[in-house]
Design an enzyme around this catalytic site. Structure first.
Site, mmCIF file in Angstrom:
data_model
loop_
_atom_site.group_PDB
_atom_site.id
_atom_site.type_symbol
_atom_site.label_atom_id
_atom_site.label_comp_id
_atom_site.label_asym_id
_atom_site.label_seq_id
_atom_site.Cartn_x
_atom_site.Cartn_y
_atom_site.Cartn_z
ATOM 1 C CE LYS A 1 -4.394 -1.441 2.011
ATOM 2 N NZ LYS A 1 -5.441 -1.023 2.937
ATOM 3 C CG ASP B 1 -9.008 1.759 3.059
ATOM 4 O OD1 ASP B 1 -9.693 0.853 2.545
ATOM 5 O OD2 ASP B 1 -7.779 1.657 3.239
ATOM 6 N NE ARG C 1 -0.536 0.321 23.451
ATOM 7 C CZ ARG C 1 -0.366 -0.895 22.985
ATOM 8 N NH1 ARG C 1 -0.724 -1.944 23.705
ATOM 9 N NH2 ARG C 1 0.135 -1.083 21.771
HETATM 10 P P1 ATR Z 1 -3.395 -0.499 11.746
HETATM 11 O O1 ATR Z 1 -2.388 -0.018 10.738
HETATM 12 O O2 ATR Z 1 -4.165 -1.703 11.330
HETATM 13 O O3 ATR Z 1 -4.285 0.578 12.281
HETATM 14 P P2 ATR Z 1 -1.345 -0.407 13.769
HETATM 15 O O4 ATR Z 1 -0.627 0.604 12.996
HETATM 16 O O5 ATR Z 1 -0.584 -1.528 14.345
HETATM 17 O O6 ATR Z 1 -2.528 -1.079 12.965
HETATM 18 O O7 ATR Z 1 -2.150 0.368 14.934
HETATM 19 C C1 ATR Z 1 -2.701 -0.301 15.950
HETATM 20 C C2 ATR Z 1 -3.426 0.697 16.869
HETATM 21 O O8 ATR Z 1 -4.040 -0.066 17.883
HETATM 22 C C3 ATR Z 1 -2.511 1.690 17.547
HETATM 23 O O9 ATR Z 1 -3.217 2.861 17.822
HETATM 24 C C4 ATR Z 1 -2.170 0.941 18.843
HETATM 25 O O10 ATR Z 1 -1.789 1.788 19.914
HETATM 26 P P3 ATR Z 1 -0.236 2.215 20.104
HETATM 27 O O11 ATR Z 1 0.031 3.356 19.177
HETATM 28 O O12 ATR Z 1 -0.163 2.612 21.540
HETATM 29 O O13 ATR Z 1 0.572 0.993 19.808
HETATM 30 C C5 ATR Z 1 -3.506 0.319 19.146
HETATM 31 N N1 ATR Z 1 -3.412 -0.865 20.007
HETATM 32 C C6 ATR Z 1 -3.054 -2.105 19.636
HETATM 33 N N2 ATR Z 1 -3.122 -2.959 20.683
HETATM 34 C C7 ATR Z 1 -3.516 -2.217 21.752
HETATM 35 C C8 ATR Z 1 -3.777 -2.512 23.147
HETATM 36 N N3 ATR Z 1 -3.656 -3.734 23.635
HETATM 37 N N4 ATR Z 1 -4.187 -1.492 23.926
HETATM 38 C C9 ATR Z 1 -4.343 -0.244 23.462
HETATM 39 N N5 ATR Z 1 -4.118 0.090 22.150
HETATM 40 C C10 ATR Z 1 -3.703 -0.871 21.320
#
Ligand code: ATR
Length: 276
Positions: free
Chosen positions: A66, A102, A153
């Site tokens: 992508k 998207d 987070r």
């Molecule tokens: P995508 O590209 O699919 O959105 P990503 O870039 O891995 O996936 O983003 C995952 C999101 O979910 C992020 O906002 C992540 O928070 P962090 O920036 O703190 O990592 C959040 N996330 C994933 N697992 C989490 C958890 N257990 N608790 C809180 N936030 C979580």
């Protein structure tokens, strides 16, 4: 001549796009094909040469391509640049145009599932600041929502994202949810929490207004714990599968010339393929 489209990725076997587009091709009796093609990263530029030869009307791009396709496209839609990802290619007169559908998928899903949702909406909470969050934030900004509060987070990640999307986005950590909830008319989960039944800690949906809408972009399971909790409280909910279906609409229309509809038969067909 049979018009052809594709989804490229690596691996690609699990993509549901062939089923979505295949259903629409059959429904409209179109002389067309839509195939999943496994393209390894080192083969991507060669695949673009094939595209320029006119073999395909266009196609979709998925992980891990992508971002890499940006450099290979002849032109890219400004919104795709803002979102930082191209998921749809359109080939015209030997040139490849890249776009991102998207954010349209997100909007189309809410428009279908909660008509009028954005009318007068003043405050929206977006949970998560990863790749999927960008398309959601751009979508909400395009509807002129007054204030978007981005909760993550890791605060620094959200700060960076908000800085890249100038305007009405403010940032806080996830535990600010309960303070902000009474003002919010919309909550969107873009994190991976909810997949396979995982649940947010410390988020009290009971503090939301009774007319608030809660939506999730996670669609396995279709009803995430967040949506189940919201529904139990009598809040409006929209699940994430519709975003996948609605993001496919603009591509199909560009390649095959007919705007397809997301109906319950298509929804049921794709739902049947989701593992629980
Ligand atoms: P995508 O590209 O699919 O959105 P990503 O870039 O891995 O996936 O983003 C995952 C999101 O979910 C992020 O906002 C992540 O928070 P962090 O920036 O703190 O990592 C959040 N996330 C994933 N697992 C989490 C958890 N257990 N608790 C809180 N936030 C979580």
């Amino acid at each position: 001549m049979t018009r052809k489209a594709f989804v490229i990725g690596h691996p690609i076997a699990h993509s549901r796009s062939p089923l979505i587009h295949g259903t629409w091709l059959a429904e409209h009796g179109i002389d067309g094909r839509y195939d999943a093609i496994d393209v390894a990263p080192e083969a991507l530029s060669g695949f673009f040469e094939r595209l320029r030869s006119g073999e395909f009307a266009g196609g979709n791009v998925t992980i891990p391509h992508k971002e890499a396709v940006f450099a290979l496209c002849d032109s890219v839609d400004p919104l795709a640049t803002t979102i930082g990802a191209v998921n749809t290619l359109i080939v015209e007169r030997g040139k490849v145009h890249g776009t991102n559908t998207d954010y349209l998928g997100f909007l189309g899903n809410l428009d279908a599932g909660a008509p009028g949702w954005s009318d007068g909406l003043e405050t929206a909470i977006v949970l998560g600041a990863g790749g999927a969050s960008r398309a959601v934030l751009v979508a909400l900004q395009s509807r002129g929502i007054g204030s978007i509060i981005l909760l993550n987070r890791t605060r620094a990640t959200a700060d960076r994202l908000a800085a890249e999307l100038p305007g009405n986005i403010s940032v806080a950590e996830l535990d600010a949810f309960n303070d902000i909830a009474p003002a919010a008319g919309l909550v969107v989960n873009t994190t991976s929490i909810g997949m396979h039944g995982s649940r947010f800690d410390g988020i009290n949906l009971g503090l939301l207004r009774p007319d608030a809408l809660v939506t999730d972009i996670v669609y396995v399971p279709l009803e995430t714990p967040l949506l189940a909790d919201a529904r139990a409280l009598g809040l409006r909910t929209v699940d994430g599968l519709g975003m996948l279906l609605h993001q496919a609409v603009p591509g199909f229309e560009a390649w095959f010339g007919i705007r397809p509809s997301v109906n319950t038969a298509l929804q049921a067909r794709i739902e049947a393929t989701l593992e629980h």
